[in-house]
Enzyme design. Sequence first.
Site, PDB file in Angstrom:
ATOM      1  N   ASP A 192      -6.060 -14.893   2.047  1.00  0.00           N
ATOM      2  CA  ASP A 192      -7.214 -14.271   2.707  1.00  0.00           C
ATOM      3  C   ASP A 192      -8.051 -13.481   1.707  1.00  0.00           C
ATOM      4  OD1 ASP A 192      -5.013 -12.469   2.437  1.00  0.00           O
ATOM      5  OD2 ASP A 192      -6.087 -11.041   3.701  1.00  0.00           O
ATOM      6  N   GLU A 193      -9.280 -13.219   2.087  1.00  0.00           N
ATOM      7  CA  GLU A 193     -10.179 -12.293   1.396  1.00  0.00           C
ATOM      8  C   GLU A 193     -10.245 -12.561  -0.105  1.00  0.00           C
ATOM      9  OE1 GLU A 193      -9.723  -8.534   4.484  1.00  0.00           O
ATOM     10  OE2 GLU A 193      -8.463  -8.592   2.688  1.00  0.00           O
ATOM     11  N   ARG A 243       0.839  -1.205   0.000  1.00  0.00           N
ATOM     12  CA  ARG A 243       0.000   0.000   0.000  1.00  0.00           C
ATOM     13  C   ARG A 243       0.876   1.258   0.000  1.00  0.00           C
ATOM     14  NH1 ARG A 243      -2.537  -4.418   2.518  1.00  0.00           N
ATOM     15  NH2 ARG A 243      -4.457  -4.840   1.349  1.00  0.00           N
ATOM     16  N   ASP A 288       0.527  -7.203  -3.196  1.00  0.00           N
ATOM     17  CA  ASP A 288      -0.911  -7.049  -2.983  1.00  0.00           C
ATOM     18  C   ASP A 288      -1.485  -6.348  -4.200  1.00  0.00           C
ATOM     19  OD1 ASP A 288      -3.536  -6.729  -1.657  1.00  0.00           O
ATOM     20  OD2 ASP A 288      -2.415  -7.163   0.166  1.00  0.00           O
ATOM     21  N   TRP A 320      -0.394  -2.701   8.597  1.00  0.00           N
ATOM     22  CA  TRP A 320      -0.920  -2.515   7.252  1.00  0.00           C
ATOM     23  C   TRP A 320      -0.825  -1.035   6.891  1.00  0.00           C
ATOM     24  CZ3 TRP A 320      -1.224  -6.955   4.928  1.00  0.00           C
ATOM     25  CH2 TRP A 320      -1.472  -8.101   5.678  1.00  0.00           C
ATOM     26  N   HIS A 372      -5.803 -11.024  -3.887  1.00  0.00           N
ATOM     27  CA  HIS A 372      -4.901  -9.875  -3.687  1.00  0.00           C
ATOM     28  C   HIS A 372      -3.755  -9.905  -4.701  1.00  0.00           C
ATOM     29  CE1 HIS A 372      -6.762  -8.177  -0.156  1.00  0.00           C
ATOM     30  NE2 HIS A 372      -6.763  -9.335   0.460  1.00  0.00           N
ATOM     31  N   TRP A 411      -6.136 -14.264  12.486  1.00  0.00           N
ATOM     32  CA  TRP A 411      -6.308 -12.812  12.564  1.00  0.00           C
ATOM     33  C   TRP A 411      -7.747 -12.379  12.786  1.00  0.00           C
ATOM     34  CZ3 TRP A 411      -8.909  -9.515   9.019  1.00  0.00           C
ATOM     35  CH2 TRP A 411      -9.420 -10.167   7.866  1.00  0.00           C
ATOM     36  N   TYR A 460      -3.409  -5.476  15.347  1.00  0.00           N
ATOM     37  CA  TYR A 460      -3.290  -4.722  14.092  1.00  0.00           C
ATOM     38  C   TYR A 460      -2.917  -3.296  14.472  1.00  0.00           C
ATOM     39  CZ  TYR A 460      -4.834  -8.175  10.667  1.00  0.00           C
ATOM     40  OH  TYR A 460      -4.898  -9.264   9.829  1.00  0.00           O
ATOM     41  N   PHE A 461      -1.643  -2.990  14.373  1.00  0.00           N
ATOM     42  CA  PHE A 461      -1.151  -1.702  14.854  1.00  0.00           C
ATOM     43  C   PHE A 461      -1.404  -0.552  13.868  1.00  0.00           C
ATOM     44  CE2 PHE A 461       2.275  -3.470  17.978  1.00  0.00           C
ATOM     45  CZ  PHE A 461       1.264  -4.011  18.744  1.00  0.00           C
ATOM     46  N   ASP A 462      -2.004  -0.848  12.717  1.00  0.00           N
ATOM     47  CA  ASP A 462      -2.456   0.234  11.852  1.00  0.00           C
ATOM     48  C   ASP A 462      -3.743   0.847  12.383  1.00  0.00           C
ATOM     49  OD1 ASP A 462      -3.169  -2.520  10.952  1.00  0.00           O
ATOM     50  OD2 ASP A 462      -4.643  -1.436   9.754  1.00  0.00           O
ATOM     51  N   GLU A 478      -2.106   1.134   4.477  1.00  0.00           N
ATOM     52  CA  GLU A 478      -3.011   2.009   3.735  1.00  0.00           C
ATOM     53  C   GLU A 478      -2.914   3.463   4.203  1.00  0.00           C
ATOM     54  OE1 GLU A 478      -5.196  -2.013   3.547  1.00  0.00           O
ATOM     55  OE2 GLU A 478      -3.862  -0.949   4.907  1.00  0.00           O
TER      56      GLU A 478
END
Length: 765
Positions: free
Chosen positions: A347-348, A171, A200, A480, A288, A414, A441-443, A482
Amino acid sequence: MKYYSIILMLLVVCNSCQTTTKTFTEEEISLVPKPSEMVLTEGSYSFSKSTTVFIDNDKQKPAATYLSDLFKNAAGYPIAVSESRDGAAIVFSKDDNIKPEAYHLEVTPKKISIKASDAAGYFYAVQTLRQLLPASIEKANSDEKNWLVPSVVINDQPRFSWRGMQMDFSRHFFGIDDVKTFLNYMALYKLNTYHMHLTDDQGWRIEIKKYPLLTEKGAWRIESSHDKTCNELAKTDPLYSIDPTHYHERDGQKMYGGFFTQEQIKEIIAYAAERQIEVIPEIDMPGHLKAAIDNYPYLSCTNEAGWGENFSHPACLGKETTYEFTKNILTEIAELFPSKYIHIGGDEVNIQSWKECPLCQKAIKDNHLKNEHELQSFFNKDIEAFLNSKGKRLLGWDEIVEGGLSKDGTMMWWRNWAPKMRDIAAQHGNDMVITPCFEYYFDAQHAVTPFDKVYQYEPVPENFTKEQAKHILGVQANLWSEMIPNFKRLQYMAFPRMLALAETAWTSKEDKNYDDFQRRMNMQYQRLDALNIRYHIPTVTGLKDKVAFLDKATVELKAPLENMEIYYTTDGSIPTKTSKRYTAPLEFTATTKLNTIAYRGEVASETKSALIEKQTYLEPVTITPTKGALKRWSAVKQFTVVDSVALPKNAIFTTVKEINLAGKEGIEQLSMVFKGYFYAQTEGLYEFATKSDDGSLLYIGDKFVVDNGGNHSAIEKNGMVALKKGWHPITINYHEATGGGALEVFYKAPNSEKKVLNGNAIAHD
């Protein structure tokens, strides 16, 4: 006169000696993570130019070199290697009875002894020694004169073997110097696994020689939606500024991007290895993968890249070319990375593409699979067998469990809302790394995942047997990117939460104590300052989101940490050090917007705001409702955020006794409205709070009381309202966006304790 001169010289020498030795108290020592055993003894050791170190095998070299480099950088001289054990002040020695990664450290006024059985143990002993030294050891060309280390005996070993941090390069990209700096942070706190999310949808960040377009084209992009958001936020907060070094002119356009060459990856791996850190690569597949499909469109089911409702179109699992492409990439990755694991994401995945693809449906039929989840599992197992042939083990996010997991597959759990994945893996005998979205998740904003929440989280489920618990390799936090467009922002999101994670990763559950940890943290901030880390500090405490009053309000503020000053404004402006300094409780007689900020030196907290609102009592309604329940309406995929949730004209309600997600768990894009009445037992000021993932809004009659709007992880917001005794209409709007989901509502009556809103306090008509 000669005798007086000699005496004077002796006094000077003695006074000089006194400044270079002391006996420390436990309150003066801050070690994170907390060691297994520590005994403080008399005196201290003083480092000097004459200090030497003795090593007798190559496994001790990285630790000894690291210590020497610390002193060369800070004090201007290295710690020289002695050829004699007896003549050395610091002695490394091997003890095969000490477990891997564990160490024994003994400091006396004359000597420092370090014992371990492997390179990691020696290295972690040096990191403990590093933290026992003054924080100025972290500064280049320090003016520190007394490099004292307290006399201690420490026996120490880690709780978990996997103590990880992840960085997302797709990202927003971070260069090799940032990576090395971050690896040094990890080393200081005994973290040993560095997970690089290299690919990604938004960018491909590693050179693959067989497929050059992946970096020639896939590593670069025009401004993304996240870039636009960051640029907008940067107008008021420079921490959101996008690192300009990652903009380049390409094909006549200003494009953002970057990637690591394979030579740079080798450099990172070697640098990490010297710090006892293993580098784990992640190459996301089969979802992704848009950055690859953009340039090799034959990989998709439709021969073009694109997006589904939530996620990009994945690679087609009915095409042999997909398997060939991914294996060719993994061949280069396996040769490049010496790590035991290779992470394939998983994932996803937008399985709708496979449902509509004849080739994927044929693959399901030909291989006797039940559904698209089993098709992904079929792909995973094929890739796993390939990785095994390269001497590697497959690692993926917990979605890889859904279609069936092989015996050797390892997952990263997760999804807090999918605890069954964790249970299934444990029952099946699969190893796992615990990295929950809500805690690690430290974002996530610090208000959403606060420091204490990270520390208090226990990674081993209570229902796990000892045998199941053995399959938990350890813990990891993720960054992450973003909304992390530069390295200073990354520091701000990682610290100080990374220290809380490190203690959970290393220190036994029984030895953890939050109050003691906070005491040690007060000194650790000095070390973070010396490292020039832009860390987060909590906002001012004692301030509610909305404070109601009738005649006069008194607001008492508290600094979140020691040695902090509070500043505030009442004119709507953002407070700074030039604003009014808080020295005593504040009094208000009119409605006011209060903005506060706390400073620790030059490091500022985020602004904490509150509406101090003058109110009059709300009148109750004159009805006799049915106690013990509220009415609930729900809808799916009709709204995107709680602020837009609205009841239809012919809304159908059900009756519920609790304000929660009962019966609606795990539904994405879920909206709910709760309506009924709240009973005020006495006239006075009432406080309400909602804790929700995502947004929630609470009204008493037409009065907007709690604003917990937006899409976010579980956070609690509160508000106050003046009520006369009796029944008052209450409405709670709620919306859950993309997974997870949580909703709790509380109230606090005058001179009473905070309670869950239920029972006789609620009613419906």
